[in-house]
Design an enzyme around this catalytic site. Structure first.
Site, PDB file in Angstrom:
ATOM      1  N   LYS A   1     -18.272 -34.909  20.163  1.00 22.40           N
ATOM      2  CA  LYS A   1     -17.776 -33.564  19.861  1.00 22.40           C
ATOM      3  C   LYS A   1     -16.899 -33.020  21.007  1.00 22.40           C
ATOM      4  CE  LYS A   1     -21.874 -31.692  19.510  1.00 22.40           C
ATOM      5  NZ  LYS A   1     -22.754 -32.829  19.878  1.00 22.40           N
TER       6      LYS A   1
ATOM      7  N   ARG B   1     -27.265 -24.636  16.714  1.00 28.15           N
ATOM      8  CA  ARG B   1     -28.120 -25.828  16.772  1.00 28.15           C
ATOM      9  C   ARG B   1     -29.382 -25.656  15.951  1.00 28.15           C
ATOM     10  NH1 ARG B   1     -25.695 -28.036  21.819  1.00 28.15           N
ATOM     11  NH2 ARG B   1     -26.645 -30.032  22.237  1.00 28.15           N
TER      12      ARG B   1
ATOM     13  N   ARG C   1     -22.853 -43.130  29.763  1.00 31.30           N
ATOM     14  CA  ARG C   1     -21.894 -42.049  30.047  1.00 31.30           C
ATOM     15  C   ARG C   1     -21.914 -41.671  31.526  1.00 31.30           C
ATOM     16  NH1 ARG C   1     -21.866 -36.623  26.505  1.00 31.30           N
ATOM     17  NH2 ARG C   1     -23.983 -36.315  27.284  1.00 31.30           N
TER      18      ARG C   1
ATOM     19  N   ARG D   1     -25.266 -37.235  33.751  1.00 23.06           N
ATOM     20  CA  ARG D   1     -25.812 -35.916  33.459  1.00 23.06           C
ATOM     21  C   ARG D   1     -27.327 -35.991  33.576  1.00 23.06           C
ATOM     22  NH1 ARG D   1     -23.286 -33.165  28.060  1.00 23.06           N
ATOM     23  NH2 ARG D   1     -25.491 -32.814  27.661  1.00 23.06           N
TER      24      ARG D   1
ATOM     25  N   ARG E   1     -33.464 -35.183  22.767  1.00 21.49           N
ATOM     26  CA  ARG E   1     -32.260 -34.526  22.228  1.00 21.49           C
ATOM     27  C   ARG E   1     -31.913 -35.066  20.845  1.00 21.49           C
ATOM     28  NH1 ARG E   1     -28.573 -36.206  26.764  1.00 21.49           N
ATOM     29  NH2 ARG E   1     -26.871 -35.069  25.798  1.00 21.49           N
TER      30      ARG E   1
HETATM   31  P1  AMP Z   1     -24.604 -30.170  25.128  1.00 20.44           P
HETATM   32  O1  AMP Z   1     -23.674 -30.276  26.270  1.00 20.44           O
HETATM   33  O2  AMP Z   1     -24.004 -29.489  23.929  1.00 20.44           O
HETATM   34  O3  AMP Z   1     -25.245 -31.496  24.775  1.00 20.44           O
HETATM   35  O4  AMP Z   1     -25.803 -29.215  25.586  1.00 20.44           O
HETATM   36  C1  AMP Z   1     -26.633 -29.554  26.686  1.00 20.44           C
HETATM   37  C2  AMP Z   1     -27.926 -28.785  26.606  1.00 20.44           C
HETATM   38  O5  AMP Z   1     -27.660 -27.367  26.664  1.00 20.44           O
HETATM   39  C3  AMP Z   1     -28.726 -28.956  25.311  1.00 20.44           C
HETATM   40  O6  AMP Z   1     -29.520 -30.132  25.320  1.00 20.44           O
HETATM   41  C4  AMP Z   1     -29.568 -27.687  25.329  1.00 20.44           C
HETATM   42  O7  AMP Z   1     -30.613 -27.770  26.256  1.00 20.44           O
HETATM   43  C5  AMP Z   1     -28.565 -26.649  25.837  1.00 20.44           C
HETATM   44  N1  AMP Z   1     -27.797 -26.032  24.719  1.00 20.44           N
HETATM   45  C6  AMP Z   1     -26.470 -26.133  24.474  1.00 20.44           C
HETATM   46  N2  AMP Z   1     -26.132 -25.450  23.358  1.00 20.44           N
HETATM   47  C7  AMP Z   1     -27.284 -24.908  22.893  1.00 20.44           C
HETATM   48  C8  AMP Z   1     -27.620 -24.121  21.764  1.00 20.44           C
HETATM   49  N3  AMP Z   1     -26.688 -23.742  20.873  1.00 20.44           N
HETATM   50  N4  AMP Z   1     -28.917 -23.764  21.603  1.00 20.44           N
HETATM   51  C9  AMP Z   1     -29.871 -24.111  22.488  1.00 20.44           C
HETATM   52  N5  AMP Z   1     -29.642 -24.878  23.560  1.00 20.44           N
HETATM   53  C10 AMP Z   1     -28.351 -25.280  23.776  1.00 20.44           C
END
Ligand code: AMP
Length: 213
Positions: free
Chosen positions: A13, A88, A125, A158, A169
């Protein structure tokens, strides 16, 4: 207008949203990036969210809606926003709808990638600590190991790309995020793109799906 870009962690994404922003002039809004900025800066939000993120769990809906509203407030409503990582869960999808007068959801597009490929993408990654550019040890290695091609920053993993957090996740996506697909199906704005194969071909399909072609 909003385009929701959804898909499991590692589906691509962020990478595709960067391409779409650069080539089509959309604005990318990643809630994960916004949270990571807070963690790096040591803000109150960052302190609340950091440990939850590291475990691979979801940060609270209230905090996320605060971040979403703040970030959307900096973007003119005339622009099309690619929302990467929000909503989410169903509560977040409903919260986003409360903004529909100024930010209607035009499309919700799923980037679909099988779980086995997601695991290998996430475990390999490597991300630049300075500019955020993303590499893969096998599929897209940097020219010099451990160094970012774009800004010469240091590459690292990360904190949530460890095997335990990756499993959490991916499970969270299946159990908590997947139900939003039906939510958008019922609204007639859902589309699906296969996220495997050549990134340029994924890009073309995604771009068409966003434009409703
Ligand atoms: P991402 O970079 O989108 O994979 O997000 C990394 C982490 O940020 C996720 O695993 C969650 O812990 C938190 N996070 C990001 N977006 C959300 C969301 N919309 N709702 C809740 N937690 C989020």
């Amino acid at each position: 207008m909003i385009v929701v870009l959804t898909g499991a962690p590692g589906a691509g994404k962020g990478t595709q949203a960067d391409l779409l922003a650069a080539r089509e002039g959309y604005r990318k809004l990643s809630t994960g990036d916004a949270l990571r900025k807070h963690v790096k800066a040591g803000t109150e939000i960052g302190r609340l969210a950091g440990a939850v993120m590291e475990r691979g769990e979801l940060v609270s809906d209230d905090l996320l809606f605060r971040i979403l509203s703040e970030e959307l407030g900096t973007i003119p409503t005339s622009e099309t926003v690619l929302l990467d990582g929000y909503p989410r869960n169903l509560a977040q999808a409903e919260a986003l709808d409360t903004l529909k007068a100024s930010h209607p959801v035009r499309a919700a597009v799923l980037l679909d990638v099988p779980r086995s490929e997601l695991v290998s993408r996430l475990s390999g990654r490597r991300v630049c600590g300075s500019c955020g550019a993303s590499f893969h040890v096998k599929e897209q290695p940097p020219r010099v190991e451990g160094i970012c091609d774009k800004c010469s920053g240091k590459l690292g993993q990360r904190p949530d790309d460890n095997p335990g957090s990756v499993a959490v996740r991916l499970d969270v996506f299946e159990k908590t995020t997947r139900p939003i697909l039906d939510y958008y199906r019922n609204k007639g704005v859902f589309r699906e793109v296969v996220g495997t194969g050549d990134p340029e071909s994924v890009y073309r399909q995604l771009n068409s799906a966003i434009k409703g072609k």
